[in-house]
Design a protein around this motif. Structure first.
Motif, mmCIF file in Angstrom:
data_model
loop_
_atom_site.group_PDB
_atom_site.id
_atom_site.type_symbol
_atom_site.label_atom_id
_atom_site.label_comp_id
_atom_site.label_asym_id
_atom_site.label_seq_id
_atom_site.Cartn_x
_atom_site.Cartn_y
_atom_site.Cartn_z
ATOM 1 N N UNK A 18 0.703 -1.057 -0.013
ATOM 2 C CA UNK A 18 -0.079 -0.148 -0.212
ATOM 3 C C UNK A 18 0.852 1.438 0.119
ATOM 4 N N UNK A 19 2.198 1.263 0.516
ATOM 5 C CA UNK A 19 2.893 2.370 0.392
ATOM 6 C C UNK A 19 3.887 2.268 -0.778
ATOM 7 N N UNK A 20 4.195 1.216 -1.406
ATOM 8 C CA UNK A 20 4.874 1.017 -2.667
ATOM 9 C C UNK A 20 4.257 1.350 -4.001
ATOM 10 N N UNK A 21 3.018 0.897 -4.027
ATOM 11 C CA UNK A 21 2.129 1.404 -5.162
ATOM 12 C C UNK A 21 2.078 2.685 -5.533
ATOM 13 N N UNK A 22 1.597 3.616 -4.711
ATOM 14 C CA UNK A 22 1.388 5.129 -5.028
ATOM 15 C C UNK A 22 2.880 5.674 -5.139
ATOM 16 N N UNK A 23 3.840 5.320 -4.671
ATOM 17 C CA UNK A 23 4.952 5.704 -4.800
ATOM 18 C C UNK A 23 5.688 5.336 -6.290
ATOM 19 N N UNK A 24 5.377 4.266 -6.679
ATOM 20 C CA UNK A 24 5.899 3.904 -7.993
ATOM 21 C C UNK A 24 4.759 4.631 -8.905
ATOM 22 N N UNK A 25 3.585 4.667 -8.753
ATOM 23 C CA UNK A 25 2.572 5.522 -9.513
ATOM 24 C C UNK A 25 3.178 6.968 -9.667
ATOM 25 N N UNK A 26 3.266 7.716 -8.541
ATOM 26 C CA UNK A 26 3.930 9.008 -8.450
ATOM 27 C C UNK A 26 5.175 9.177 -9.305
ATOM 28 N N UNK A 27 6.060 8.159 -9.126
ATOM 29 C CA UNK A 27 7.460 8.253 -9.968
ATOM 30 C C UNK A 27 7.262 8.245 -11.418
ATOM 31 N N UNK A 28 6.065 7.548 -11.908
ATOM 32 C CA UNK A 28 5.781 7.519 -13.275
ATOM 33 C C UNK A 28 5.195 8.942 -13.813
ATOM 34 N N UNK A 29 4.950 9.540 -13.179
ATOM 35 C CA UNK A 29 4.242 10.909 -13.469
ATOM 36 C C UNK A 29 4.889 11.863 -14.459
ATOM 37 N N UNK A 30 4.656 12.472 -15.587
ATOM 38 C CA UNK A 30 5.535 13.237 -16.362
ATOM 39 C C UNK A 30 6.069 14.471 -15.316
ATOM 40 N N UNK A 31 7.246 14.590 -15.712
ATOM 41 C CA UNK A 31 8.008 15.569 -14.635
ATOM 42 C C UNK A 31 8.531 15.317 -13.572
ATOM 43 N N UNK A 32 8.263 14.191 -13.114
ATOM 44 C CA UNK A 32 8.460 13.528 -11.498
ATOM 45 C C UNK A 32 10.005 12.820 -11.893
ATOM 46 N N UNK A 33 10.777 12.939 -11.071
ATOM 47 C CA UNK A 33 12.020 12.056 -11.118
ATOM 48 C C UNK A 33 11.912 11.363 -9.941
ATOM 49 N N UNK A 34 12.717 10.225 -10.043
ATOM 50 C CA UNK A 34 12.808 9.017 -8.752
ATOM 51 C C UNK A 34 13.548 9.942 -7.766
ATOM 52 N N UNK A 35 14.484 10.513 -8.068
ATOM 53 C CA UNK A 35 15.439 11.444 -6.992
ATOM 54 C C UNK A 35 14.237 12.075 -5.949
ATOM 55 N N UNK A 36 13.403 12.839 -6.754
ATOM 56 C CA UNK A 36 12.727 13.627 -6.135
ATOM 57 C C UNK A 36 11.477 13.086 -5.141
ATOM 58 N N UNK A 37 11.053 11.853 -5.777
ATOM 59 C CA UNK A 37 10.049 11.291 -5.162
ATOM 60 C C UNK A 37 10.671 10.279 -4.051
ATOM 61 N N UNK A 38 11.758 10.053 -4.134
ATOM 62 C CA UNK A 38 12.358 9.185 -2.938
ATOM 63 C C UNK A 38 12.783 10.195 -1.879
#
Length: 110
Positions: free
Chosen positions: A15-35
């Motif tokens: 439940x924590x991982x799935x929204x994080x992955x979805x958020x990181x796939x958004x246009x303009x979002x970087x893995x580094x920023x989401x992490x």
């Protein structure tokens, strides 16, 4: 200077991982920023993204029905089971259930 003592091991739920992955796939979002926003290491989020891409959930592979005749047999069995349930429901609806008091009268249910 390194910390002394054992490291703390964190475990994260799906439940924590799935929204994080979805958020990181958004246009303009970087893995580094989401992490950084989630206070996790970017490599961890990258691993979660890879797990989702490979069909892994929580370290276990998601099993899809095998292609071909075995899959069709499984679908047929599921349909037969659902058909039997619907037949039972239909038979129950045919039987009278008795009477129920309503406004001082007994009403018979069918």
């Amino acid at each position: 200077m390194p910390r002394s003592g054992p490291r703390k091991l964190y475990t994260y739920t799906d439940e924590f991982k799935q929204p994080a992955v979805r958020l990181s796939h958004q246009p303009g979002m970087q893995v580094k920023t989401v992490a950084a926003a989630l206070e996790i290491h970017p490599f961890m989020l990258s691993k979660w993204r890879k797990d989702v891409r490979d069909g892994m959930v929580d370290g276990r592979a998601v099993k899809a029905p095998p292609p071909g005749p075995a899959r069709e047999i499984a679908q047929l069995q599921a349909l037969e089971q659902r058909y039997a349930e619907l037949q039972q429901e239909h038979e129950l609806l045919k039987k009278p259930f008795g009477s129920v008091p309503l406004n001082g009268r007994n009403v018979r249910l069918h």
